[in-house]
Motif scaffolding. Structure first.
Motif, PDB file in Angstrom:
ATOM      1  N   LYS A  59       0.834  -1.207   0.000  1.00  0.00           N
ATOM      2  CA  LYS A  59       0.000   0.000   0.000  1.00  0.00           C
ATOM      3  C   LYS A  59       0.866   1.253   0.000  1.00  0.00           C
ATOM      4  N   ASP A  60       1.914   1.257   0.830  1.00  0.00           N
ATOM      5  CA  ASP A  60       2.821   2.409   0.912  1.00  0.00           C
ATOM      6  C   ASP A  60       3.678   2.535  -0.346  1.00  0.00           C
ATOM      7  N   LEU A  61       4.106   1.404  -0.878  1.00  0.00           N
ATOM      8  CA  LEU A  61       4.873   1.413  -2.125  1.00  0.00           C
ATOM      9  C   LEU A  61       4.025   1.985  -3.257  1.00  0.00           C
ATOM     10  N   ALA A  62       2.778   1.554  -3.326  1.00  0.00           N
ATOM     11  CA  ALA A  62       1.875   2.043  -4.368  1.00  0.00           C
ATOM     12  C   ALA A  62       1.704   3.554  -4.278  1.00  0.00           C
ATOM     13  N   GLU A  63       1.520   4.062  -3.067  1.00  0.00           N
ATOM     14  CA  GLU A  63       1.402   5.514  -2.890  1.00  0.00           C
ATOM     15  C   GLU A  63       2.666   6.223  -3.343  1.00  0.00           C
ATOM     16  N   ARG A  64       3.813   5.668  -2.996  1.00  0.00           N
ATOM     17  CA  ARG A  64       5.100   6.278  -3.318  1.00  0.00           C
ATOM     18  C   ARG A  64       5.316   6.385  -4.825  1.00  0.00           C
ATOM     19  N   VAL A  65       4.827   5.384  -5.583  1.00  0.00           N
ATOM     20  CA  VAL A  65       5.061   5.376  -7.035  1.00  0.00           C
ATOM     21  C   VAL A  65       3.819   5.802  -7.825  1.00  0.00           C
ATOM     22  N   ALA A  66       2.834   6.319  -7.113  1.00  0.00           N
ATOM     23  CA  ALA A  66       1.608   6.864  -7.733  1.00  0.00           C
ATOM     24  C   ALA A  66       0.809   5.827  -8.513  1.00  0.00           C
ATOM     25  N   LEU A  67       0.583   4.679  -7.863  1.00  0.00           N
ATOM     26  CA  LEU A  67      -0.274   3.628  -8.418  1.00  0.00           C
ATOM     27  C   LEU A  67      -1.271   3.210  -7.351  1.00  0.00           C
ATOM     28  N   SER A  68      -2.305   2.520  -7.770  1.00  0.00           N
ATOM     29  CA  SER A  68      -3.164   1.887  -6.774  1.00  0.00           C
ATOM     30  C   SER A  68      -2.508   0.566  -6.371  1.00  0.00           C
ATOM     31  N   ALA A  69      -2.984  -0.026  -5.296  1.00  0.00           N
ATOM     32  CA  ALA A  69      -2.314  -1.191  -4.706  1.00  0.00           C
ATOM     33  C   ALA A  69      -2.237  -2.390  -5.648  1.00  0.00           C
ATOM     34  N   SER A  70      -3.321  -2.715  -6.337  1.00  0.00           N
ATOM     35  CA  SER A  70      -3.335  -3.912  -7.188  1.00  0.00           C
ATOM     36  C   SER A  70      -2.351  -3.819  -8.362  1.00  0.00           C
ATOM     37  N   PRO A  71      -2.354  -2.744  -9.140  1.00  0.00           N
ATOM     38  CA  PRO A  71      -1.359  -2.660 -10.223  1.00  0.00           C
ATOM     39  C   PRO A  71       0.082  -2.638  -9.707  1.00  0.00           C
ATOM     40  N   CYS A  72       0.302  -2.040  -8.550  1.00  0.00           N
ATOM     41  CA  CYS A  72       1.639  -2.017  -7.962  1.00  0.00           C
ATOM     42  C   CYS A  72       2.068  -3.436  -7.616  1.00  0.00           C
ATOM     43  N   TRP A  73       1.207  -4.188  -6.963  1.00  0.00           N
ATOM     44  CA  TRP A  73       1.503  -5.571  -6.602  1.00  0.00           C
ATOM     45  C   TRP A  73       1.784  -6.399  -7.851  1.00  0.00           C
ATOM     46  N   GLN A  74       0.998  -6.192  -8.920  1.00  0.00           N
ATOM     47  CA  GLN A  74       1.200  -6.922 -10.175  1.00  0.00           C
ATOM     48  C   GLN A  74       2.566  -6.597 -10.787  1.00  0.00           C
ATOM     49  N   ARG A  75       2.966  -5.337 -10.714  1.00  0.00           N
ATOM     50  CA  ARG A  75       4.275  -4.945 -11.250  1.00  0.00           C
ATOM     51  C   ARG A  75       5.404  -5.579 -10.444  1.00  0.00           C
ATOM     52  N   VAL A  76       5.274  -5.590  -9.124  1.00  0.00           N
ATOM     53  CA  VAL A  76       6.309  -6.211  -8.290  1.00  0.00           C
ATOM     54  C   VAL A  76       6.414  -7.696  -8.632  1.00  0.00           C
ATOM     55  N   ARG A  77       5.286  -8.373  -8.759  1.00  0.00           N
ATOM     56  CA  ARG A  77       5.294  -9.806  -9.112  1.00  0.00           C
ATOM     57  C   ARG A  77       5.951 -10.020 -10.470  1.00  0.00           C
ATOM     58  N   ARG A  78       5.637  -9.164 -11.453  1.00  0.00           N
ATOM     59  CA  ARG A  78       6.244  -9.285 -12.789  1.00  0.00           C
ATOM     60  C   ARG A  78       7.753  -9.061 -12.715  1.00  0.00           C
ATOM     61  N   LEU A  79       8.188  -8.061 -11.944  1.00  0.00           N
ATOM     62  CA  LEU A  79       9.620  -7.804 -11.787  1.00  0.00           C
ATOM     63  C   LEU A  79      10.322  -8.997 -11.137  1.00  0.00           C
ATOM     64  N   GLU A  80       9.644  -9.671 -10.223  1.00  0.00           N
ATOM     65  CA  GLU A  80      10.195 -10.886  -9.616  1.00  0.00           C
ATOM     66  C   GLU A  80      10.263 -12.005 -10.654  1.00  0.00           C
ATOM     67  N   GLU A  81       9.173 -12.233 -11.369  1.00  0.00           N
ATOM     68  CA  GLU A  81       9.115 -13.315 -12.358  1.00  0.00           C
ATOM     69  C   GLU A  81      10.120 -13.129 -13.483  1.00  0.00           C
ATOM     70  N   GLU A  82      10.354 -11.888 -13.881  1.00  0.00           N
ATOM     71  CA  GLU A  82      11.291 -11.607 -14.974  1.00  0.00           C
ATOM     72  C   GLU A  82      12.743 -11.543 -14.497  1.00  0.00           C
ATOM     73  N   GLY A  83      12.970 -11.698 -13.191  1.00  0.00           N
ATOM     74  CA  GLY A  83      14.319 -11.777 -12.667  1.00  0.00           C
ATOM     75  C   GLY A  83      14.975 -10.453 -12.314  1.00  0.00           C
TER      76      GLY A  83
END
Length: 156
Positions: A26-50
């Motif tokens: 939630k705090d990360l999403a606020e920091r990068v100007a996203l809502s929580a769900s898209p932020c979480w999806q981006r973090v997961r993608r960054l993990e999956e892509e290495g």
């Protein structure tokens, strides 16, 4: 050169996670100007892509009894096809070794080692490093002070 498959928001996420690994989504999403769900999806993608390979705590080596950092340069005694991997594996098995870099130049490896003083380093050299076959020569330098400790630079 920046990787083209990540955008400015992804880089902002990466910078924030490097600085504050325990930040809540939630705090990360606020920091990068996203809502929580898209932020979480981006973090997961960054993990999956290495891009994110794991999460870790930064420990205080002094509190854990190994306040001294020593850089050890090692020359191998032979340079056949399998020797660097075998020697690298033997070095990686040593608890005091924090990092191992296979390098160019006069020495084949540079190790970053954590010990307790000269006595701890002597015990490491005599009790462990000298027992590994395949080492021709080593040279060591104690670090006096760490002036910068950082993760990889994330370009804009």
């Amino acid at each position: 050169m920046a990787n083209e498959s990540i955008d400015a928001i992804d880089r902002s996420i990466l910078r924030t996670l490097v600085a504050e690994g325990k930040i809540k989504n939630k705090d990360l999403a606020e920091r990068v100007a996203l809502s929580a769900s898209p932020c979480w999806q981006r973090v997961r993608r960054l993990e999956e892509e290495g891009y994110i390979t794991g999460y870790s705590a930064i420990l205080d080596p002094e509190r854990l009894g190994a306040p001294d950092t020593v850089f050890v340069e090692i020359q191998m005694d032979k340079h056949d096809a399998h020797h660097p991997e075998e020697l690298g594996a033997a070095l990686a098995a040593l608890d005091e070794v924090l990092e191992i870099h296979l390098t160019t130049g006069s020495y084949d490896y540079i190790l970053k080692v954590a010990v307790y003083g000269t006595k701890g380093f002597e015990e490491f050299i005599r009790g462990k490093l000298s027992k590994i076959s395949g080492i021709r020569h080593s040279r060591s330098s104690f670090a006096l002070k760490c002036l910068k400790r950082a993760q990889v630079h994330i370009p804009d």
